[in-house]
Design an enzyme around this catalytic site. Structure first.
Site, PDB file in Angstrom:
ATOM      1  N   SER A  52      30.868  34.434  49.246  1.00 37.65           N
ATOM      2  CA  SER A  52      32.321  34.733  48.558  1.00 37.65           C
ATOM      3  C   SER A  52      33.174  33.452  48.506  1.00 37.65           C
ATOM      4  O   SER A  52      32.948  32.514  47.866  1.00 37.65           O
ATOM      5  CB  SER A  52      32.978  36.003  49.716  1.00 37.65           C
TER       6      SER A  52
ATOM      7  N   ASP B 112      30.481  44.855  42.398  1.00 32.47           N
ATOM      8  CA  ASP B 112      31.403  43.857  43.018  1.00 32.47           C
ATOM      9  C   ASP B 112      32.383  43.420  41.922  1.00 32.47           C
ATOM     10  O   ASP B 112      32.165  43.194  40.993  1.00 32.47           O
ATOM     11  CB  ASP B 112      30.661  42.461  43.287  1.00 32.47           C
TER      12      ASP B 112
ATOM     13  N   HIS C  80      30.525  44.012  47.478  1.00 33.17           N
ATOM     14  CA  HIS C  80      30.847  42.836  47.805  1.00 33.17           C
ATOM     15  C   HIS C  80      30.419  42.687  49.152  1.00 33.17           C
ATOM     16  O   HIS C  80      30.715  43.482  50.078  1.00 33.17           O
ATOM     17  CB  HIS C  80      32.328  42.351  47.644  1.00 33.17           C
TER      18      HIS C  80
END
Length: 336
Positions: free
Chosen positions: A170, A276, A306
């Site tokens: 991320s 995501d 995610h």
């Protein structure tokens, strides 16, 4: 996507959702009861398959790293030829949350170290909004210099400095990308640390214009668009919008430093999933790198969300296979 099919954003308070308070001075109060941490386990007598220990990076900035060493290394890795690959890992958290001892980060690194196997150095960085970007990038590169000159026993004995990869999840994937661009310009300074490539796991990118996946997945409960926007508002330089180069890698045709990534022969794998909201940006980055001549492959699975590999064991195991193949294969075609 037609106007008729675009979902309407839910009314979400991202601060309440993440148990954060934005203070009048612009700092954040983070609820420690929510963001659990775990201690390192450096004792070789501890019954765990992966040992861990904390080392300082820059005490003046309170930055540090956590090293993960598979227990098997203590028994089988005396000859230098058998040293393990080195993965320098940057945690996620939207630039505003988490640390090297956050429980999700710790467990993730333990599993990667055991499954690959590899020596993992999970490096911390200063958080926004107290320290806006590029502070995290500065700290990420500083950690590379610290690692390359370290006399830490676990690194000297067991890590193959000539076979190093930068990895992040991320926001950490964003950091690995930008730190990698910088590192590609100072390869001689980083010796004997020799970076071979980047592993970008659901990297955090965006832009002013909404992507298709941002619109499709804007209301997903795990990571809604309102949270992503708030994180960018708090982490980008004051006054910058989401078309800043830190956020949008496509700006002005992409970074000119990608030519250095290509010339150094680095390989890149970008891992994501269709559920995501960031996936379209990740696919754009794959295409950009291909156009720049970088050896890159994208691995995008159906469904998911995610951070899915942090919670779903079967998805995590599939990703470990991808990473293991990536580290061991000189060509990316085996991953396609």
């Amino acid at each position: 996507m037609s106007a008729q099919t675009v979902p309407q954003p839910l009314v979400i308070d991202p601060f309440k959702l993440l148990h954060l308070t934005l203070n009048p001075d612009g700092t954040l109060s983070r609820n420690p009861a929510v963001y659990l941490t775990v201690e390192a386990t450096p004792d070789p007598n501890h019954p765990t398959p992966v040992l861990s220990k904390d080392i300082p990076i820059n005490p003046s900035k309170s930055t540090r790293a956590r090293i993960y060493l598979p227990r098997q290394a203590l028994d089988f890795l005396s000859p230098p030829a058998t040293k393990l690959p080195l993965i320098v890992y940057y945690h996620g958290g939207g630039f505003i949350l988490s640390s090297v001892d956050s429980i999700y980060c710790h467990d993730f690194c333990v599993n990667i170290a055991a499954e690959i196997p590899a020596v993992i150095v999970s490096t911390g960085y200063r958080l926004a909004p107290e320290h806006r970007l590029p502070a995290a990038y500065d700290d990420a590169v500083e950690a590379l210099y610290s690692i390359k000159s370290s006399s830490e026993d676990w690194l000297v004995k067991y890590a193959d400095f000539s076979n190093c990869f930068l990895m992040g999840t991320s926001a950490g994937g964003n950091i690995a990308y930008h730190a990698g661009l910088r590192a590609a310009t100072v390869v001689d300074e980083l010796l004997p640390l020799r970076i071979r490539g980047l592993i970008l796991h659901q990297p955090f990118f965006s832009g002013v214009q909404r992507s298709g996946s941002e619109l499709r997945n804007m209301n997903v409960p795990v990571f809604p668009l309102a949270v992503a926007d708030m994180m960018w508002d708090l982490s980008l330089p004051a006054g910058a919008d989401r078309d800043h180069e830190f956020c949008n890698p496509m700006v002005e045709g992409g970074s000119k430093l990608l030519v250095k990534v290509k010339s150094e022969g680095w390989r890149v794998v970008i891992i994501g999933c269709e559920g995501d909201l960031l996936v379209d940006r990740q696919k754009e980055l794959v295409k950009l790198m291909e156009e720049k001549g970088v050896e890159v492959v994208g691995h995008f699975t159906v469904g998911g969300y995610h951070g899915v590999e942090l919670l779903d064991v079967s998805r995590a195991k599939a990703m470990y296979v991808i990473i293991k193949d990536f580290l061991s294969s000189p060509k990316l075609a085996t991953l396609a």
